[in-house]
Design a protein around this motif. Structure first.
Motif, PDB file in Angstrom:
ATOM      1  N   GLY A 299      -9.546 -21.427  -3.363  1.00  0.00           N
ATOM      2  CA  GLY A 299      -9.338 -20.509  -4.488  1.00  0.00           C
ATOM      3  C   GLY A 299      -9.645 -19.059  -4.172  1.00  0.00           C
ATOM      4  O   GLY A 299     -10.371 -18.394  -4.903  1.00  0.00           O
ATOM      5  N   GLU A 300      -9.097 -18.560  -3.065  1.00  0.00           N
ATOM      6  CA  GLU A 300      -9.384 -17.183  -2.651  1.00  0.00           C
ATOM      7  C   GLU A 300      -8.448 -16.185  -3.313  1.00  0.00           C
ATOM      8  O   GLU A 300      -7.322 -16.507  -3.663  1.00  0.00           O
ATOM      9  N   GLN A 301      -8.934 -14.953  -3.420  1.00  0.00           N
ATOM     10  CA  GLN A 301      -8.104 -13.879  -3.953  1.00  0.00           C
ATOM     11  C   GLN A 301      -8.172 -12.699  -3.010  1.00  0.00           C
ATOM     12  O   GLN A 301      -9.256 -12.308  -2.573  1.00  0.00           O
ATOM     13  N   TYR A 302      -7.018 -12.143  -2.712  1.00  0.00           N
ATOM     14  CA  TYR A 302      -6.980 -10.994  -1.807  1.00  0.00           C
ATOM     15  C   TYR A 302      -7.167  -9.700  -2.587  1.00  0.00           C
ATOM     16  O   TYR A 302      -6.621  -9.546  -3.682  1.00  0.00           O
ATOM     17  N   GLY A 303      -7.899  -8.772  -1.961  1.00  0.00           N
ATOM     18  CA  GLY A 303      -8.044  -7.440  -2.539  1.00  0.00           C
ATOM     19  C   GLY A 303      -7.863  -6.387  -1.453  1.00  0.00           C
ATOM     20  O   GLY A 303      -8.059  -6.663  -0.264  1.00  0.00           O
ATOM     21  N   LEU A 304      -7.481  -5.202  -1.877  1.00  0.00           N
ATOM     22  CA  LEU A 304      -7.487  -4.054  -0.968  1.00  0.00           C
ATOM     23  C   LEU A 304      -8.913  -3.524  -1.015  1.00  0.00           C
ATOM     24  O   LEU A 304      -9.583  -3.663  -2.038  1.00  0.00           O
ATOM     25  N   ALA A 305      -9.385  -2.942   0.081  1.00  0.00           N
ATOM     26  CA  ALA A 305     -10.792  -2.518   0.086  1.00  0.00           C
ATOM     27  C   ALA A 305     -10.947  -1.071   0.527  1.00  0.00           C
ATOM     28  O   ALA A 305     -10.153  -0.559   1.316  1.00  0.00           O
TER      29      ALA A 305
ATOM     30  N   PHE B 252     -13.712  -3.717  -3.582  1.00  0.00           N
ATOM     31  CA  PHE B 252     -12.365  -4.298  -3.616  1.00  0.00           C
ATOM     32  C   PHE B 252     -11.595  -3.847  -4.855  1.00  0.00           C
ATOM     33  O   PHE B 252     -12.171  -3.635  -5.927  1.00  0.00           O
ATOM     34  N   SER B 253     -10.281  -3.769  -4.679  1.00  0.00           N
ATOM     35  CA  SER B 253      -9.380  -3.504  -5.800  1.00  0.00           C
ATOM     36  C   SER B 253      -9.295  -4.759  -6.660  1.00  0.00           C
ATOM     37  O   SER B 253      -9.880  -5.799  -6.338  1.00  0.00           O
TER      38      SER B 253
ATOM     39  N   LEU C 116     -11.434   4.344   8.873  1.00  0.00           N
ATOM     40  CA  LEU C 116     -10.395   3.832   7.985  1.00  0.00           C
ATOM     41  C   LEU C 116     -10.734   4.234   6.555  1.00  0.00           C
ATOM     42  O   LEU C 116     -11.912   4.291   6.193  1.00  0.00           O
ATOM     43  N   ASP C 117      -9.696   4.475   5.752  1.00  0.00           N
ATOM     44  CA  ASP C 117      -9.930   4.734   4.331  1.00  0.00           C
ATOM     45  C   ASP C 117      -9.744   3.462   3.511  1.00  0.00           C
ATOM     46  O   ASP C 117     -10.414   3.253   2.511  1.00  0.00           O
ATOM     47  N   ILE C 118      -8.784   2.657   3.934  1.00  0.00           N
ATOM     48  CA  ILE C 118      -8.388   1.490   3.132  1.00  0.00           C
ATOM     49  C   ILE C 118      -8.196   0.284   4.062  1.00  0.00           C
ATOM     50  O   ILE C 118      -7.719   0.444   5.183  1.00  0.00           O
ATOM     51  N   ILE C 119      -8.537  -0.903   3.563  1.00  0.00           N
ATOM     52  CA  ILE C 119      -8.183  -2.140   4.281  1.00  0.00           C
ATOM     53  C   ILE C 119      -7.089  -2.836   3.484  1.00  0.00           C
ATOM     54  O   ILE C 119      -7.235  -3.057   2.277  1.00  0.00           O
TER      55      ILE C 119
ATOM     56  N   ILE D 228       0.838  -1.206   0.000  1.00  0.00           N
ATOM     57  CA  ILE D 228       0.000   0.000   0.000  1.00  0.00           C
ATOM     58  C   ILE D 228       0.876   1.261   0.000  1.00  0.00           C
ATOM     59  O   ILE D 228       0.516   2.269  -0.598  1.00  0.00           O
ATOM     60  N   LYS D 229       2.038   1.159   0.630  1.00  0.00           N
ATOM     61  CA  LYS D 229       2.973   2.301   0.591  1.00  0.00           C
ATOM     62  C   LYS D 229       3.468   2.540  -0.832  1.00  0.00           C
ATOM     63  O   LYS D 229       3.552   3.679  -1.295  1.00  0.00           O
ATOM     64  N   ALA D 230       3.797   1.451  -1.533  1.00  0.00           N
ATOM     65  CA  ALA D 230       4.294   1.565  -2.910  1.00  0.00           C
ATOM     66  C   ALA D 230       3.198   2.128  -3.811  1.00  0.00           C
ATOM     67  O   ALA D 230       3.460   2.965  -4.682  1.00  0.00           O
TER      68      ALA D 230
END
Ligand code: ARG
Length: 246
Positions: free
Chosen positions: A206-212, A104-105, A85-88, A55-57
């Motif tokens: 089969g999960e996928q991570y996203g930023l939220a 989600f992103s 919070l703005d972002i997870i 998230i920093k990048a």
């Protein structure tokens, strides 16, 4: 008179500069839940990890700063809903249920669920059946999977023990207060390197991570997706993967 004008000019110049730097360095509050290595964990009192660097990048490419807040996983969504919070950024799996509350992103990591037991124990995959106590982190996809597919169906007859943080669950596993812990496969693999625990099986979810972000916060979501793309295209993503997963 001349002095006055110069002063006013200087003051307004300063104001413009101050506003400019404020606009440049917008700070978003990012919620995470540490104890989930290598995505987020505490090192020398600091919350660090893949998600934090990611998230920093992304922020660097889009001109925003981040302030990371650590909390229990199951309060993250409420955090963005209330505007605290703005972002997870918490290795959060994109699910239909969560999509109702947050946006989600694009996905940034894939995972399944793994079962870990204490190193040297006789337990294997069959620990999921019968009279065993299984630890999960409250509100996670592992929690939902164990509760819905094992506990509610009576396949698992023991307890589903809920923890705020995985560190505590893993401690209870080592102390033999639990028979197994179910958690995301990359994190299980990392715990197996760090602690005397062994991965005895995998459930392919089969999960996928996203930023939220909060539902409808398209402006921020667009920045995150643009930043994510840039991080991938520039090779920074590969650098972070190499840093945390090798
Ligand atoms: N991927 C799982 C989920 O979304 C677990 C995430 C747990 N994350 C954490 N930072 N503790 O439910």
């Amino acid at each position: 008179m001349k002095f006055k004008i110069t002063l006013i000019t200087m003051l307004s110049l300063l104001l413009v500069l101050a506003m400019g730097s404020m606009a440049l360095a917008e700070t978003y509050v990012v919620g995470t839940s540490a104890g989930f290595p290598p995505f987020e964990y505490v090192e020398n009192g600091q919350i660090v990890g893949f998600d934090v660097d990611l998230i920093k990048a992304i922020g660097e490419t889009q001109g925003f700063d981040v302030e990371v807040k650590d909390m229990s996983f199951d309060s993250l969504i409420a955090g963005v809903k209330t505007g605290n919070l703005d972002i997870i950024a918490a290795g959060m799996t994109i699910t239909d249920q969560r999509e109702k509350a947050v946006d989600f992103s694009e996905p940034y990591y894939s995972a399944d669920q793994s079962i870990i037991v204490k190193e040297g124990s006789d337990n294997d995959l069959t620990v999921l059946f019968g009279d065993h106590d299984i630890g999960v982190q409250t509100g996670t996809t592992g929690d939902i999977w164990v509760t819905d597919n094992l506990s509610k169906k009576g396949i698992l007859k023991g307890r589903v023990v809920h923890y705020e943080v995985f560190v505590m669950a893993v401690n209870d596993l080592m102390n033999e207060n639990l028979d197994a812990v179910v958690l995301d496969s990359p994190v299980a693999a990392r715990y197996a390197e760090l602690k005397p625990v062994t991965v005895v099986g995998k459930v392919v979810t089969g999960e996928q991570y996203g930023l939220a972000v909060n539902e409808g916060n398209t402006e921020l979501l667009n920045k995150i997706n643009a930043g994510l793309k840039e991080v991938i295209d520039s090779g920074k993503m590969n650098e972070l993967l190499a840093k945390y997963f090798q």
